[in-house]
Write a protein that holds these residues in place. Structure first.
Motif, PDB file in Angstrom:
ATOM      1  N   VAL A 196     -42.831  16.710  58.160  1.00  0.00           N
ATOM      2  CA  VAL A 196     -41.445  16.399  57.774  1.00  0.00           C
ATOM      3  C   VAL A 196     -41.010  14.992  58.184  1.00  0.00           C
ATOM      4  O   VAL A 196     -40.035  14.461  57.650  1.00  0.00           O
ATOM      5  N   VAL A 197     -41.708  14.371  59.120  1.00  0.00           N
ATOM      6  CA  VAL A 197     -41.381  13.002  59.544  1.00  0.00           C
ATOM      7  C   VAL A 197     -42.643  12.157  59.421  1.00  0.00           C
ATOM      8  O   VAL A 197     -43.675  12.488  60.010  1.00  0.00           O
ATOM      9  N   ASP A 198     -42.552  11.058  58.653  1.00  0.00           N
ATOM     10  CA  ASP A 198     -43.744  10.249  58.410  1.00  0.00           C
ATOM     11  C   ASP A 198     -43.997   9.242  59.536  1.00  0.00           C
ATOM     12  O   ASP A 198     -43.277   9.203  60.537  1.00  0.00           O
ATOM     13  N   ALA A 199     -45.017   8.408  59.354  1.00  0.00           N
ATOM     14  CA  ALA A 199     -45.421   7.446  60.378  1.00  0.00           C
ATOM     15  C   ALA A 199     -44.360   6.384  60.645  1.00  0.00           C
ATOM     16  O   ALA A 199     -44.376   5.729  61.691  1.00  0.00           O
ATOM     17  N   ASN A 200     -43.441   6.207  59.707  1.00  0.00           N
ATOM     18  CA  ASN A 200     -42.350   5.254  59.882  1.00  0.00           C
ATOM     19  C   ASN A 200     -41.125   5.881  60.542  1.00  0.00           C
ATOM     20  O   ASN A 200     -40.080   5.239  60.670  1.00  0.00           O
ATOM     21  N   GLY A 201     -41.246   7.153  60.928  1.00  0.00           N
ATOM     22  CA  GLY A 201     -40.126   7.849  61.547  1.00  0.00           C
ATOM     23  C   GLY A 201     -39.068   8.270  60.553  1.00  0.00           C
ATOM     24  O   GLY A 201     -37.911   8.489  60.926  1.00  0.00           O
ATOM     25  N   LEU A 202     -39.451   8.405  59.285  1.00  0.00           N
ATOM     26  CA  LEU A 202     -38.507   8.763  58.227  1.00  0.00           C
ATOM     27  C   LEU A 202     -38.774  10.174  57.731  1.00  0.00           C
ATOM     28  O   LEU A 202     -39.932  10.611  57.628  1.00  0.00           O
ATOM     29  N   ASP A 203     -37.701  10.874  57.397  1.00  0.00           N
ATOM     30  CA  ASP A 203     -37.821  12.268  56.963  1.00  0.00           C
ATOM     31  C   ASP A 203     -38.214  12.348  55.492  1.00  0.00           C
ATOM     32  O   ASP A 203     -38.107  11.373  54.734  1.00  0.00           O
ATOM     33  N   VAL A 204     -38.654  13.533  55.096  1.00  0.00           N
ATOM     34  CA  VAL A 204     -39.077  13.791  53.719  1.00  0.00           C
ATOM     35  C   VAL A 204     -37.908  13.621  52.747  1.00  0.00           C
ATOM     36  O   VAL A 204     -36.768  13.979  53.060  1.00  0.00           O
TER      37      VAL A 204
END
Length: 231
Positions: A196-204
């Motif tokens: 649900v949280v990518d490598a950039n710290g952003l949510d889906v």
């Protein structure tokens, strides 16, 4: 005891009968936006043959889309709290009750703002869920909360009127708190997993069609999102 928010039972009380629509919109900081929405020449059409409903166009469509999702979550948690699963702890009962209260508050906000140009009260099918089983209830709750966060992330950018965008941002932050709480009940520390949280710290982020494709099986009254804006 409240674990998620400072809500009191008064937060769920409907506005007094004497509170006119204009006063309500002014109270929520959406007076101008509400007037613009009311002036939109868009009807909410229900197709009786296919038991489906259109959400309108422009900001009206985005708000009705969000309203439909909040109806889904509100109805789900109302059922959960009406008869807790076997072995539910007092802490879990408090958490789920808090989440129910938040979802009902969200649902009622949309209902008040949309006034006459809103999708009707929708029907849902929860027959695939075992409400006596903890994992079944919490796994479904996680699905709904993760879906809700990704839905607001995808739809917020489509709103043209800034007051609605501002309020949607406040709602999605609460939905994310719900998602983190439910995830931790299922597996401690999973609140920000890489799914649900990518490598950039952003949510889906999901588009309305992507969201409805996942949520559609729970809707008896189908919600058409074909005419929603895409940018």
């Amino acid at each position: 005891m409240s674990f998620l928010s400072p809500h009191t039972p008064l937060a769920l009380a409907p506005p007094p009968a004497a509170l006119l629509r204009r006063s309500f919109l002014k109270f929520t900081g959406l007076g101008f936006a509400g007037v613009a929405l009311a002036a939109a020449g868009c009807r909410i059409n229900k197709d009786e043959e296919t038991d489906s409903v259109e959400v309108g166009k422009h900001d009206l469509a985005i708000l009705n889309y969000a309203y439909a999702l909040e109806q889904l979550e509100g109805a789900y948690y109302e059922k959960v709290v009406a008869g807790f699963y076997t072995g539910a702890t007092e802490m879990e009962k408090d958490l789920l009750t808090d989440i129910r209260n938040d979802e009902i508050a969200h649902r009622e906000w949309f209902r008040q703002v949309l006034v006459l140009k809103k999708v009707p009260k929708l029907e849902f099918d929860f027959s695939s869920i075992n409400f006596t089983d903890r994992r079944s209830v919490l796994t479904t709750a996680r699905t709904f909360e993760d879906l809700g966060v990704s839905a607001y992330n995808g739809a917020g950018q489509l709103l043209a009127l800034s007051p609605f965008l501002n309020h949607a941002g406040k709602i999605v932050s609460v939905e994310a708190r719900h998602a983190a709480t439910i995830r931790n009940l299922l597996a401690f520390g999973s609140f920000a997993d890489s799914d649900v949280v990518d490598a950039n710290g952003l949510d889906v982020v999901r588009t309305p069609p992507q969201v409805m494709a996942l949520a559609d099986k729970y809707f008896v009254t189908k919600v058409k999102v074909d005419e929603l804006p895409t940018h």
